[in-house]
Design a protein around this motif. Sequence first.
Motif, mmCIF file in Angstrom:
data_model
loop_
_atom_site.group_PDB
_atom_site.id
_atom_site.type_symbol
_atom_site.label_atom_id
_atom_site.label_comp_id
_atom_site.label_asym_id
_atom_site.label_seq_id
_atom_site.Cartn_x
_atom_site.Cartn_y
_atom_site.Cartn_z
ATOM 1 N N LYS A 295 39.461 -9.982 -0.619
ATOM 2 C CA LYS A 295 38.876 -9.102 0.399
ATOM 3 C C LYS A 295 39.679 -7.805 0.535
ATOM 4 O O LYS A 295 39.114 -6.708 0.643
ATOM 5 N N LEU A 296 41.005 -7.923 0.516
ATOM 6 C CA LEU A 296 41.860 -6.748 0.680
ATOM 7 C C LEU A 296 41.832 -5.830 -0.546
ATOM 8 O O LEU A 296 41.830 -4.602 -0.412
ATOM 9 N N GLY B 142 39.468 -5.858 -3.114
ATOM 10 C CA GLY B 142 38.142 -5.472 -3.587
ATOM 11 C C GLY B 142 37.892 -5.913 -5.017
ATOM 12 O O GLY B 142 38.791 -6.414 -5.702
ATOM 13 N N TYR B 143 36.653 -5.734 -5.480
ATOM 14 C CA TYR B 143 36.297 -6.107 -6.852
ATOM 15 C C TYR B 143 35.590 -4.936 -7.531
ATOM 16 O O TYR B 143 35.234 -3.936 -6.898
ATOM 17 N N TYR C 278 35.025 -15.738 -2.737
ATOM 18 C CA TYR C 278 34.796 -14.543 -1.926
ATOM 19 C C TYR C 278 33.844 -13.586 -2.650
ATOM 20 O O TYR C 278 32.927 -13.024 -2.030
ATOM 21 N N ILE D 260 41.146 -15.816 -1.220
ATOM 22 C CA ILE D 260 40.048 -15.216 -0.470
ATOM 23 C C ILE D 260 40.524 -13.952 0.246
ATOM 24 O O ILE D 260 39.880 -12.891 0.187
ATOM 25 N N VAL D 261 41.670 -14.055 0.932
ATOM 26 C CA VAL D 261 42.193 -12.909 1.684
ATOM 27 C C VAL D 261 42.547 -11.756 0.744
ATOM 28 O O VAL D 261 42.208 -10.588 1.004
ATOM 29 N N ARG E 200 32.505 -2.923 -6.298
ATOM 30 C CA ARG E 200 32.701 -2.160 -5.061
ATOM 31 C C ARG E 200 33.677 -1.006 -5.265
ATOM 32 O O ARG E 200 33.472 0.096 -4.763
ATOM 33 N N LYS F 264 30.177 -14.783 -2.392
ATOM 34 C CA LYS F 264 29.639 -14.613 -1.044
ATOM 35 C C LYS F 264 29.455 -13.141 -0.700
ATOM 36 O O LYS F 264 28.476 -12.752 -0.041
ATOM 37 N N SER F 265 30.399 -12.287 -1.116
ATOM 38 C CA SER F 265 30.334 -10.873 -0.782
ATOM 39 C C SER F 265 29.269 -10.145 -1.581
ATOM 40 O O SER F 265 28.544 -9.306 -1.037
#
Length: 274
Positions: A232-233, A235-236, A181, A228-229, A239, A184-185
């Motif tokens: 996304k929830l 963050g990294y 993730y 992955i989920v 961000r 890709k993000s």
Amino acid sequence: MSSTKCSRCGRQIDAREPQCIWCGAPRPSFGARFREMLRGGLDAGFVVQAIIAANALFYLLSLLVSGRRGFDMNPLSFLSPDQNSLLLLGATGTIPVLELGRVWSLISANYLHGGLLHILFNMMALRQIGPWVSAEFGASRMFVIYTLSGVAGYVASFFAGIPFTIGASASVCGLIGALFYFGKSRGGNYGAAVSREVSGWLISLVLFGLIMPGINNWGHGGGVVGGIVLAKLLGYQERSHENSAHRLLALICVVATVAVLCYAAYFSLAYRFS
């Protein structure tokens, strides 16, 4: 000796002292120390080492509790605990969850292994991937992803009807999913490089699962999707930096994991040697 930080001068002091030996300020309260821990978060190197140590300890414990004696020279089953010991220590699946009511085994199964090669491969993968995920997400979020994606993998295998399953691979696959993730993000050259490398791991996982017998592909797939989920929830770092909510969630995962593993160890030893 345990230490804490003085709330006034910031120096390290003995946590047992009633006041700071440097400036005389009273010892921080439990609430202050708790807030300090939430601000500081977990240490990345320590988290990975602690996970590996817990897996190694429970592998040795499974051999101790096991009724199997002697050595099987088959490399795939060398130093393998028997199924009863793994069940006592918290293997999961439809049998432990439905017939024994062991919902907590969704956590404990991530720290059990069926043989020497099994634990070596999983811990080598964790040693490589864990620090990378910690660098991009922070140590607290890494442990949350490791714990909850492992649970997600075993929930998926439960609904797929897998009767009995163990191993850290669901959690490791969750870390792989988180990195996928991230790549890709994030995008860009670095994100594309991460995606390419992680995609290679995912392809290898699929091929390995198709070739090798006894692989819990549902656990692997559920772990990847869970990672992955969760990525996304949560963050990294690029961000959003880790915050107190992430650290509190990591603390909850730590407490739940320690409580489950301590209970499993006590129950298995009491049953085996009573």
